[in-house]
Structure formats: structure tokens, C-alpha cells
Scaffold this motif. Structure first.
Motif, PDB file in Angstrom:
ATOM      1  N   ARG A   1       0.834  -1.202   0.000  1.00 24.47           N
ATOM      2  CA  ARG A   1       0.000   0.000   0.000  1.00 24.47           C
ATOM      3  C   ARG A   1       0.871   1.255   0.000  1.00 24.47           C
ATOM      4  O   ARG A   1       0.590   2.219  -0.719  1.00 24.47           O
ATOM      5  N   LEU A   2       1.918   1.248   0.808  1.00 22.46           N
ATOM      6  CA  LEU A   2       2.802   2.415   0.858  1.00 22.46           C
ATOM      7  C   LEU A   2       3.497   2.640  -0.483  1.00 22.46           C
ATOM      8  O   LEU A   2       3.692   3.784  -0.909  1.00 22.46           O
ATOM      9  N   ASP A   3       3.862   1.564  -1.147  1.00 24.59           N
ATOM     10  CA  ASP A   3       4.505   1.691  -2.456  1.00 24.59           C
ATOM     11  C   ASP A   3       3.539   2.323  -3.460  1.00 24.59           C
ATOM     12  O   ASP A   3       3.933   3.173  -4.268  1.00 24.59           O
ATOM     13  N   GLY A   4       2.267   1.933  -3.386  1.00 24.01           N
ATOM     14  CA  GLY A   4       1.257   2.529  -4.252  1.00 24.01           C
ATOM     15  C   GLY A   4       1.028   4.000  -3.934  1.00 24.01           C
ATOM     16  O   GLY A   4       0.903   4.831  -4.840  1.00 24.01           O
ATOM     17  N   PHE A   5       0.975   4.329  -2.653  1.00 23.52           N
ATOM     18  CA  PHE A   5       0.839   5.730  -2.245  1.00 23.52           C
ATOM     19  C   PHE A   5       2.011   6.561  -2.768  1.00 23.52           C
ATOM     20  O   PHE A   5       1.843   7.705  -3.184  1.00 23.52           O
ATOM     21  N   ASN A   6       3.206   5.966  -2.752  1.00 19.40           N
ATOM     22  CA  ASN A   6       4.396   6.701  -3.190  1.00 19.40           C
ATOM     23  C   ASN A   6       4.344   6.996  -4.688  1.00 19.40           C
ATOM     24  O   ASN A   6       4.741   8.086  -5.128  1.00 19.40           O
ATOM     25  N   ALA A   7       3.841   6.054  -5.472  1.00 19.27           N
ATOM     26  CA  ALA A   7       3.698   6.285  -6.919  1.00 19.27           C
ATOM     27  C   ALA A   7       2.709   7.418  -7.173  1.00 19.27           C
ATOM     28  O   ALA A   7       2.939   8.289  -8.025  1.00 19.27           O
ATOM     29  N   LEU A   8       1.599   7.421  -6.436  1.00 17.46           N
ATOM     30  CA  LEU A   8       0.611   8.485  -6.577  1.00 17.46           C
ATOM     31  C   LEU A   8       1.198   9.827  -6.142  1.00 17.46           C
ATOM     32  O   LEU A   8       0.969  10.860  -6.789  1.00 17.46           O
ATOM     33  N   ARG A   9       1.960   9.815  -5.069  1.00 18.51           N
ATOM     34  CA  ARG A   9       2.592  11.042  -4.577  1.00 18.51           C
ATOM     35  C   ARG A   9       3.471  11.675  -5.645  1.00 18.51           C
ATOM     36  O   ARG A   9       3.467  12.889  -5.846  1.00 18.51           O
ATOM     37  N   LYS A  10       4.231  10.857  -6.372  1.00 16.38           N
ATOM     38  CA  LYS A  10       5.114  11.383  -7.412  1.00 16.38           C
ATOM     39  C   LYS A  10       4.326  12.103  -8.504  1.00 16.38           C
ATOM     40  O   LYS A  10       4.738  13.156  -8.996  1.00 16.38           O
TER      41      LYS A  10
END
Length: 586
Positions: free
Chosen positions: A333-342
Motif C-alpha cells: 500500500r505504501l509503495d502505491g501511495f508513493n507512486a501516486l505522490r510522485k
């Protein structure tokens, strides 16, 4: 060549570190260091008597008695008493990495001594620090001891509200303090204005470092009370991976005790005992032993992403995960959030640049705001604007009811002090921070008044002249000195980070033997010199820059290159590579 009065191809003036030659020579002789490495140590203000602690930092040498901090005794006694009596303890953290690690460290310690403490990490919409919502949530659970980590020093109203709900309150924080403090059980904060200067390194601590000292103090008090006569005492050292992560990601100076925390914490992290960090490292394809770079640029941004664009509690839950399956789900989930953040960050950054470069700026600051910019990325955007313009940056999102902002500074301007001064003047409704970073809130009607205040404050601190970016050069070496053995000696200066950056070296008089573009606009080179030998080099994302164009169209002319020397291991063979940041024609 007059480097300090010539603009480089990157638009910088190169400033070379100064040092006492006799001190550098003595350091080189005593510790068997190459002259260039010894010069870097001397230039960083490390005197001969401090070199051992700098190169080989040990906690037993650098960590003072935790009870030297004001209110530490009160905090330790109250927490130890709550553990003994089985009271309900609750924890409020912050939504960044320091908040996640400090709240997780406290939760894990309390769990190890039989005290289950729920943690509340506020969503960004809830705002920084403790809230009445969180207090009400814990009051309903019957909590009678509330501990805030990485927040609370200036939360007067909310902490008074908690007191009136029948809770004792302890603050464990490191943010700038005001002249008054909350009227609560204890405020443990090295930046209290009445704190002693006997141990200056404590003022550099991240909140997770303050929490670790508190845990040591509570553990000592429990031992003194005989609490561990019939149960094993926890191994506090196993949580130093969390201390290292929070310390690096909060960009506090890696000096003194912080160096020991990070050096030892990286060793602990390499054992992969925390299943949450292990799952996150696997998700990020991190298989090598972690360094401070991996903490700051690989693991940290993923944990931060939950607080920026996802669910703020995800990072803390990951760090406290108890089984591999749960940890893997949270890491995903955190990895997905990080992609969205970028994606969101790129959009806001582009808009901010268009506003700044399309409007005259009357003050030596980058001050920009937009409607409904995502609050979770404005801090990152502020950091990128600071790097782009070499100026303090203020980035704000205008919401329906208030404006929320983040600021990043340059050397010479204490941004935390600026925000506190604006708050005391009534321009901000909330605010806090430290030398290089701060967060704040204000009413929309006060935006232009705050711009004037911040601009005039910065002008007094930095002067009115246009700031020409400078590139700090730590040392000069020839191409023949760029060897794996030299890189090994440089690594003794690790961990690198704020206050102790990775050494930037100048390679003088080199020629480009070969250059081409690889990947996403990276310029790959092979360097040579008249004395012979060759060295691989890379200028990342530089193909369209002046530096990259010069490297690609070199015509055999000599260059002076600025960058970092790093080891490159492939198929069991270790070589070195020079990472080019800037260049001047020779």
C-alpha cells in the motif's frame, strides 16, 4: 583558474572548503588517512581530539545520561508508574517519518513491558499535532496518560483540554519552543529555551532520538523498581533501526550522538529483524546492506507517502507489524501511495514554477500558493523550489477554511524561528519547525501580510543582493587517486546526511575519452588524464542541461568536474564511479 569568481556550466560558483593544514596533517598521521580525506575531516570542524568519536561513533561515548534533560525524571517516573499499575496509556504521533518512527518505538517498548498503547497519527486534514478529536477518542478508551511524540510543544489549548478530561500529559518533542510551555506533567524537548547547553548535540536530535532517550530512562527506572525480577528486560538496541530511519529522514545534523544512532541503527537494520522494514525493503528491491541514502531516498519516501497522499497511520502500522503477511500488505500500500505522490508532486511543482517565473518576486524568497494543492506534497515541492532557486521557499495550499503551508530554508535563515515569530505576531494560526524546515497554517486574508513579513525577515537575514548558487567543494583529487581503496577511506566519514554531506570532490584537468546517453537522459562517460588511467563517470538526468551538452560535445578539451566518488560492485568485482554534478571547462 579563479574558481570562486567563475560561473560553472551549472550556473554555480565553486567554493572550496578551508581547513588548517597542520590539523589535517596530524589527523592523517594519527589515523592513517589519505591527505584529501584528512583535509575533509579538518574542514568539517572536527578537532584532533574528536576524530575518534567522528570516525568510530559509539553510543557509550556519545550518549549522556538521559536525566540531564529537563522534565525527563518526571516523564520517566510517570511512565514507569503507569506500566507498573497497568494504566491505559495513549500515544499521539505526527504523519511524517520521524512521527511514525518515534510513536512506533514508544509503542513497541511499552508492548514489551506489558502495556498496550494505541497510537493516533492524524491525517493531514486533521492538522499537525494533537487534536481534540484524538483526545476524545482516547478519553472514550479510558486513557489516563497521554504521550505526544514529535509534536505538542506549542499545543497549549489541546493539551489543556486533555488535562480537563482527566489525563496526565507528557510531550516528547524536538521542535522549536516558545517562552512558555504547556502546563502539563512533563515537556521533554532539547529545544526548550530553559534547557542547558552542556550537551549541545542533544539539540540536534530528531523526535525519535528524544523518545529513545526517554525509553532508556523509563527502562532504568523500571529496573530500579525491580520490575524485571520476574520477566526479561527488553533489548533496547534492537530498535535503533527505527531511530536511524527517523533521524536521517527528519534531516537533522548527523553529528555527535546522531552519528552513533545512525551508524549502529544501520547495522541493526541490515539484520532485517523488523518485519515491516524487511517487507518495505523487499518491495523497493533493496537487497544490499542499507546506507543513509537508502533511508532518506528509498525507504523514507515510501513511509512518508502514507501521511502525504494516503492513510497517515500506514507507516506506523508497518513499523509495528508482527507478521510477514500483514507487513507485505502494508508495504504494498505504501509503495502505491508513493507512486501516486510522485504524480501529484510533479503537477504541483510545475504550477508553482509557472507562477514564480511569471510574476516579479519582490523579496529573496520563493513564495507561492495555489487553490486545493495537495497538502501532502507541498513540503517536497518547497524543497525542490529551494534547490532550484537557492532561496527559502514557502508553498501553500488554499483550502476552504484555511491555508496550510510548508517552508524550506537555506543556510543563514532559521525558518523555524521565522514561523514562530510570525505566529507570535498573529499572522499564523499554527506553526512550528526547526532551522531548515517548518509547517504552518494561516487565514487566507493574511497571505500577503505573511509574504511581506517573511520577505522582510529573510531580507534582514540574507541581504538584498541576488543569491548566486554556490557548490561546496570538499577536496581536490587527481584521476589516479580515484581508487576503491580511497573510496573505502571516504566511507569512514559515513553516515552522510544533514550536517555531514557526502564529500563533493573536484577532479581536475580530466578529458572525456567517450560519452553517450543512456536510460532517461543520463550522460555516461569514460574519463582520462594526461598521466594515464581511466574512470567511469555518470551525470544523471543531465542530457538536456549545459553540463550534459558540454560532456557530449567535448571536442577533447579538458574539464574540471565536481561530484562524488562511489563504489560500484558488479559480479563480485568492486570498481569506482564518479557521479558528475557540475563542470567547468579547464
Amino acid at each position: 583558474m579563479d574558481f570562486e569568481h567563475s560561473l560553472s556550466l551549472g550556473g554555480n560558483i565553486w567554493k572550496f572548503a578551508s581547513y588548517r593544514e597542520d590539523a589535517a596533517e596530524r589527523i592523517a598521521a594519527l589515523y592513517g588517512l589519505p591527505a584529501a580525506v584528512a583535509a575533509i575531516v579538518a574542514a568539517r570542524g572536527i578537532c584532533v581530539g574528536e576524530v575518534d568519536d567522528f570516525l568510530y561513533p559509539k553510543m557509550q561515548n556519545l550518549m549522556p545520561d538521559p536525566f540531564c534533560l529537563k522534565d525527563m525524571e518526571k516523564a520517566a517516573l510517570r511512565i514507569a508508574g503507569a506500566v507498573e499499575r497497568g494504566e491505559r496509556v495513549a500515544v499521539i504521533g505526527d504523519y511524517d517519518v520521524d512521527g511514525a518512527t518515534s510513536s512506533s518505538l514508544l509503542k513497541l517498548f511499552l508492548h514489551s513491558v506489558g502495556c498496550e498503547a494505541p497510537v493516533h497519527i492524524p491525517e493531514r486534514e486533521e492538522g499537525y499535532g494533537p487534536s481534540k478529536t484524538a483526545v476524545d477518542e482516547f478519553a472514550a478508551l479510558g486513557a489516563n496518560l497521554l504521550i505526544t511524540t514529535d509534536c505538542g510543544t506549542t499545543a497549549f489549548e489541546v493539551l489543556e483540554y486533555a488535562k480537563n478530561k482527566g489525563m496526565d500529559v507528557i510531550v516528547l518533542d524536538h521542535h522549536e519552543a516558545e517562552t512558555r510551555l504547556p502546563d502539563i506533567c512533563a515537556v521533554v524537548n532539547p529545544k526548550r529555551l530553559d534547557e542547558s547547553d552542556e550537551y549541545p548535540c542533544l539539540k540536534y536530535l530528531a523526535a525519535v532520538g528524544v523518545v529513545f532517550l526517554t525509553v532508556v530512562a523509563v527502562n532504568r527506572e523500571l529496573r530500579k523498581r525491580g520490575f524485571y525480577q520476574n520477566r526479561p528486560a527488553p533489548d533496547l538496541m534492537k530498535w535503533l533501526d527505527l531511530v536511524a530511519l527517523g533521524t536521517v529522514c527528519d534531516v537533522v545534523p548527523l553529528l555527535g550522538l546522531n552519528r552513533a544512532f545512525v551508524r549502529q541503527g544501520l547495522k541493526v537494520m541490515s539484520l532485517r529483524q523488523n518485519c515491516g522494514l524487511k517487507a518495505l525493503a523487499d518491495k523497493a528491491s533493496l537487497s544490499e546492506a542499507p546506507t543513509s541514502y537508502h533511508l532518506g531516498f528509498v525507504l523514507g519516501p515510501r513511509i512518508n507517502a502514507g501521511g502525504r497522499v494516503g492513510e497517515a497511520s500506514t507507516g506506523s502500522r508497518l513499523l509495528c507489524a508482527t507478521d510477514d503477511f500483514q507487513a507485505a500488505m502494508l508495504a504494498d500500500r505504501l509503495d502505491g501511495f508513493n507512486a501516486l505522490r510522485k504524480e501529484i508532486e510533479a503537477y504541483v511543482l510545475l504550477q508553482a514554477i509557472e507562477i514564480l517565473e511569471g510574476t516579479p518576486q519582490p523579496y529573496p524568497i520563493a513564495f507561492v500558493y495555489g487553490h486545493d494543492w495537495h497538502q501532502g506534497v507541498i513540503g517536497i515541492v518547497a524543497g525542490k523550489l529551494k534547490e532550484r532557486y537557492g532561496l527559502p521557499a514557502f508553498v501553500m495550499s488554499v483550502e476552504n477554511d484555511e491555508v496550510k503551508g510548508s517552508a524550506r530554508s537555506v543556510p543563514g535563515l532559521n525558518i523555524g524561528a521565522l514561523v514562530m515569530a510570525a505566529k507570535e505576531k498573529g499572522l499564523l494560526t499554527k506553526g512550528g519547525g526547526h532551522n531548515m524546515a517548518a509547517g504552518f497554517s494561516l487565514e487566507e486574508k493574511n497571505l500577503e501580510a505573511f509574504r511581506r513579513f517573511a520577505g522582510e525577515y529573510a531580507e534582514r537575514a540574507l541581504g538584498k543582493e541576488k543569491i548566486v548558487p554556490t557548490l561546496e567543494i570538499d577536496g581536490v583529487i587527481g584521476l589516479s587517486a580515484a581508487t576503491p581503496e580511497f573510496a573505502d577511506k571516504l566511507s569512514l566519514l559515513e553516515p552522510f546526511g544533514a550536517g555531514n554531506p557526502e564529500p563533493r570532490l573536484m577532479l581536475g584537468g580530466v578529458r572525456i575519452i567517450r560519452s553517450d546517453i543512456v536510460g532517461s537522459g543520463h550522460v555516461r562517460c569514460v574519463l582520462g588524464s594526461f598521466a594515464g588511467g581511466s574512470l567511469k563517470a555518470m551525470a544523471f538526468r543531465a542530457a538536456d542541461s549545459e553540463v550534459g551538452k558540454a560532456l557530449l560535445n567535448h571536442r577533447g578539451e579538458p574539464f574540471n568536474l565536481a561530484g562524488t566518488l562511489r563504489k560500484d560492485t558488479w559480479m563480485g568485482r568492486t570498481q569506482v564511479q564518479f557521479v558528475i554534478e557540475d563542470a567547468m571547462r579547464g
